[in-house]
Each structure stands twice: as C-alpha cells, then as structure tokens.
Scaffold this motif. Structure first.
Motif, PDB file in Angstrom:
ATOM      1  N   THR A 117       3.754  -5.945 -11.056  1.00 46.55           N
ATOM      2  CA  THR A 117       4.859  -4.618 -10.191  1.00 46.55           C
ATOM      3  C   THR A 117       6.547  -4.946 -10.055  1.00 46.55           C
ATOM      4  O   THR A 117       6.613  -6.569 -10.321  1.00 46.55           O
ATOM      5  N   GLN A 118       6.919  -3.978 -10.176  1.00 49.87           N
ATOM      6  CA  GLN A 118       8.694  -4.618 -10.164  1.00 49.87           C
ATOM      7  C   GLN A 118       9.384  -4.186  -8.849  1.00 49.87           C
ATOM      8  O   GLN A 118       9.312  -3.126  -8.076  1.00 49.87           O
ATOM      9  N   ASP A 119       9.939  -5.834  -7.876  1.00 47.96           N
ATOM     10  CA  ASP A 119       9.845  -5.207  -6.672  1.00 47.96           C
ATOM     11  C   ASP A 119      11.535  -4.853  -7.328  1.00 47.96           C
ATOM     12  O   ASP A 119      11.941  -4.000  -5.665  1.00 47.96           O
ATOM     13  N   THR A 164      -3.427   3.868  -8.544  1.00 47.03           N
ATOM     14  CA  THR A 164      -2.606   3.330  -9.557  1.00 47.03           C
ATOM     15  C   THR A 164      -2.019   2.704 -10.698  1.00 47.03           C
ATOM     16  O   THR A 164      -3.043   2.608 -11.138  1.00 47.03           O
ATOM     17  N   ASN A 168      -2.060   1.616 -13.731  1.00 48.41           N
ATOM     18  CA  ASN A 168      -3.105   0.511 -14.570  1.00 48.41           C
ATOM     19  C   ASN A 168      -3.298   0.430 -16.272  1.00 48.41           C
ATOM     20  O   ASN A 168      -3.199   1.562 -16.855  1.00 48.41           O
ATOM     21  N   ASP A 187       6.794   2.182 -13.550  1.00 48.17           N
ATOM     22  CA  ASP A 187       7.834   0.769 -12.739  1.00 48.17           C
ATOM     23  C   ASP A 187       6.053   0.192 -12.523  1.00 48.17           C
ATOM     24  O   ASP A 187       6.107  -1.600 -12.088  1.00 48.17           O
ATOM     25  N   GLU A 188       4.794  -0.070 -12.915  1.00 52.02           N
ATOM     26  CA  GLU A 188       4.783  -1.277 -13.272  1.00 52.02           C
ATOM     27  C   GLU A 188       4.255  -1.565 -14.780  1.00 52.02           C
ATOM     28  O   GLU A 188       4.351  -0.830 -15.775  1.00 52.02           O
TER      29      GLU A 188
END
Ligand code: KG4
Ligand code: ZN
Length: 337
Positions: A35-37, A305, A307, A16-17
C-alpha cells in the motif's frame, strides 16, 4: 491445449496499490499488496507519486510473492497485468514491468480489464457462483451492475451517471474531516452510530443507473447549516453522521440491485470492488438475500479492494481460452470491456 496447472504471475497497478500474485492453475499460491502511504497527506491519490511508488514497490513485492509461493521466475508460464482502466502512469509502470518479464522469460503476456477482474474475484476461493449471476461492482472509480454470463462474457446493465460509490464515500468522509481514503473510516465510525438519526435523499434515477452527487451535495449543505449553529457539530455527532451517510449510500445501491434481480429473475447475487469491504453493505446483502431467497456471494476482504489475485484468476480463464496480449499493446486509462 494450455496447461491448466501452469504457474501464472499477476500484477495489479491501476491506482495506489502495488499487487503481485502467483497462481498454479486456478489455485492461489501467494497474494501480496504494497500500500502506498504517500498520498494520505494530500487527501487523495497523486498520480505522479503513485507511478513512482509503483516503481519502488514492484521488485520487492515480486520477490516476496515468489518467496511466499515457493516458486522461481523460471517456472512462470505467463505474465498478467492490469491493462485498463486506471491511472495511466500507474498502468504504464505495471504493464511495462509485465512486458519486460514476458519478453525476458519468453512467455505470453495477458492484459486484464480491472473491472472484469473485480467481478471474477468471486472465483478465487469457494463458494463460487455458477452462471448467470449478478454482480454489484462498487469501487473508487466505478459503480456497475453486471450480468455475468460466463467467465469472459459479461454485460454492464447499469452504472453511475456521476460519482462512483467509493468516490462518494471518500468525498463525504473528507467533508467529515476524515483522512483519505475515508470509506473504511466511515465504515468504522458507523458501527457505533444510529443510521436513522439524519436522513439524506436517495436519488430517483430511472432504470439500473446510479447517481451519488445529489447525496454528496445534500450532506454538504446540511453540514454547512449545522456547523453555523454548532461549530463542533461534526465532532460531537461523527458516529451518527457516518452511520446515516452509509445507510443512505447502501440503500441507493441495494434498491438498484433488487430491481436488477427482479427484472432478470436471477437469484445468485454477488458484490465486488473496494466498497464491498463495507460491513454495512455486506450485512445489507445478507439480510436482503435471506428475505428474497437469493444465494449471495461476498468476497473475502483481501479480494474486495485492489489486489493482484483477481487479475491472476481472470488471466487464468483468459489463458485457458487462449487469449493473450501482444507486446506492443498499450494500457488505457478508460476502457469499456
Ligand atoms: O476497488 P478499489 O480498491 O479501487 C478502485 O478500483 O477504485 O476501491 C477503493 C474504494 C475507495 O473509494 C475506498 O474508500 C472504498 O473502496 N472502500 C470502502 C471500504 N473499503 C474500501 N468504502 C466503504 N467502506 C469500506 N470498508
Ligand atoms: Zn479496483
């Protein structure tokens, strides 16, 4: 002979990034993550929403990364992307985009294994380990102890039999009524808590494998029991609960890492993956490392995380080795390397 100073573009889209990074040789020029909110309200990543968000974020993130790196598309000599493992729809979007760019620019495609990339995040910046070293790779989907013999030569010595460490953090956070992703929140509240206030059993798995489902179940039963007696139990004990859970998960990780280091006689030890951003784990590694005379390697937070910089550095070593990927190669949700 490949140009060791070529401009390489890297794309990460396994979960989800949406990540885009640019390198000149092994030098990182830019590293952006969108980033996916959209997932927060569902309490976990919704695969279809993740694929759509990657589509929306990809071009703007690429543009911003090019601008930050001060390079143009025409300078790019290879396009790298995460090929496996991950959510298949998310991988398809990233790899499809990378393939189109590779075809349009007439430059090679380099497919990268996400877990190998987490390990090679240690080579983005100084201090870099030398070979061999041991890497505890702890993410939302994996928990592995990896013997790293060379950039592209690694052996997984142990892995989880059930939940991944990050998954355990997130599932227990959910029990503690924290929003997704709960791992960083457990870390945050644990800072003010007493790690020895509550005890949960550390599983006795043989060898270098891990198991986290027992800890998860014991926390669940404990909370159910306490909530019956005291309905606001979680709220009034949150820091101590977080600190105690974190302490238990870290103890399980560290004991296996110590066992692996002893068995192999390796003293260069690193951690990688999303859970390596955890402050408790970082401190535990520093402390154990000092006591055991290890040389420890802890990546900067931005490289723990997901990247694209870690995909780019892996692609750089593949590029030097002449390892490129045909345009008809497919992404894969699960894949050992
Ligand atoms: O490597 P990553 O970004 O994605 C995967 O490859 O899965 O790891 C994500 C995982 C999530 O489970 C998240 O809760 C966990 O890493 N995580 C943390 C922390 N930051 C991220 N867990 C504990 N403490 C943190 N500070
Ligand atoms: Zn990851």
């Amino acid at each position: 002979m490949r140009d060791p100073h070529a401009v390489l573009l890297a794309i990460e889209s396994s979960c989800d990034e949406t990540g885009v990074a640019l390198f000149r040789g092994s030098r990182l020029l830019s590293n952006l993550v969108a980033t996916q909110d959209v997932h927060a309200e569902y309490g976990g990543v919704v695969p279809e929403l993740a694929s759509r968000a990657h589509l929306q974020h990809m071009v703007p993130t690429l543009k911003a990364a090019l601008e930050a790196a001060e390079v143009t598309l025409s300078e790019i000599k290879a396009v790298a992307c995460t090929q496996a493992p991950g959510l298949i729809g998310s991988l398809m979007v990233g790899m499809g985009f990378a393939k189109s760019l590779s075809y349009a620019l007439q430059v090679p495609l380099i497919g990268v294994h996400h877990m190998q990339a987490h390990v090679l995040a240690h080579f983005i910046r100084e201090p870099r380990p030398t070979f061999p070293f041991l890497c505890l790779t702890v993410s939302g989907g994996h928990t592995q102890i990896v013997l790293v013999k060379d950039y592209l030569n690694m052996t997984v010595l142990g892995s989880t039999l059930d939940d991944a460490a990050g998954e355990a953090f997130d599932k227990i956070a959910k029990m503690l009524r924290l929003p997704y992703p709960g791992g960083p929140l457990i870390d945050k509240f644990a800072q003010q808590g007493d790690p020895h206030r509550f005890t949960f059993p550390v599983p006795g798995v043989k060898g270098l494998d891990f198991s986290f489902s027992g800890i998860k179940t014991s926390v669940l039963y404990f909370l159910q029991k306490m909530l019956k007696m005291q309905p606001d139990f979680i709220k009034s004990n949150l820091p101590d609960l977080c600190a105690s859970v974190q302490h238990t998960l870290i103890s399980a990780l560290m004991s296996k890492l110590e066992l692996a280091a002893d068995r192999l006689g390796v003293r260069q030890i690193g951690i990688a993956g999303g859970v390596s951003a955890n402050r408790g784990l970082r401190q535990a590694l520093e402390k154990t490392g000092a006591a055991r005379q290890w040389q420890v390697f802890i990546p900067d937070f931005e490289f723990c995380t997901d990247n694209a910089a870690m995909i780019g550095i892996t692609a750089y070593y593949k590029w030097l080795a002449g390892e490129t990927t045909p345009l008809d190669a497919l992404p894969s949700a699960r894949s050992a390397w």
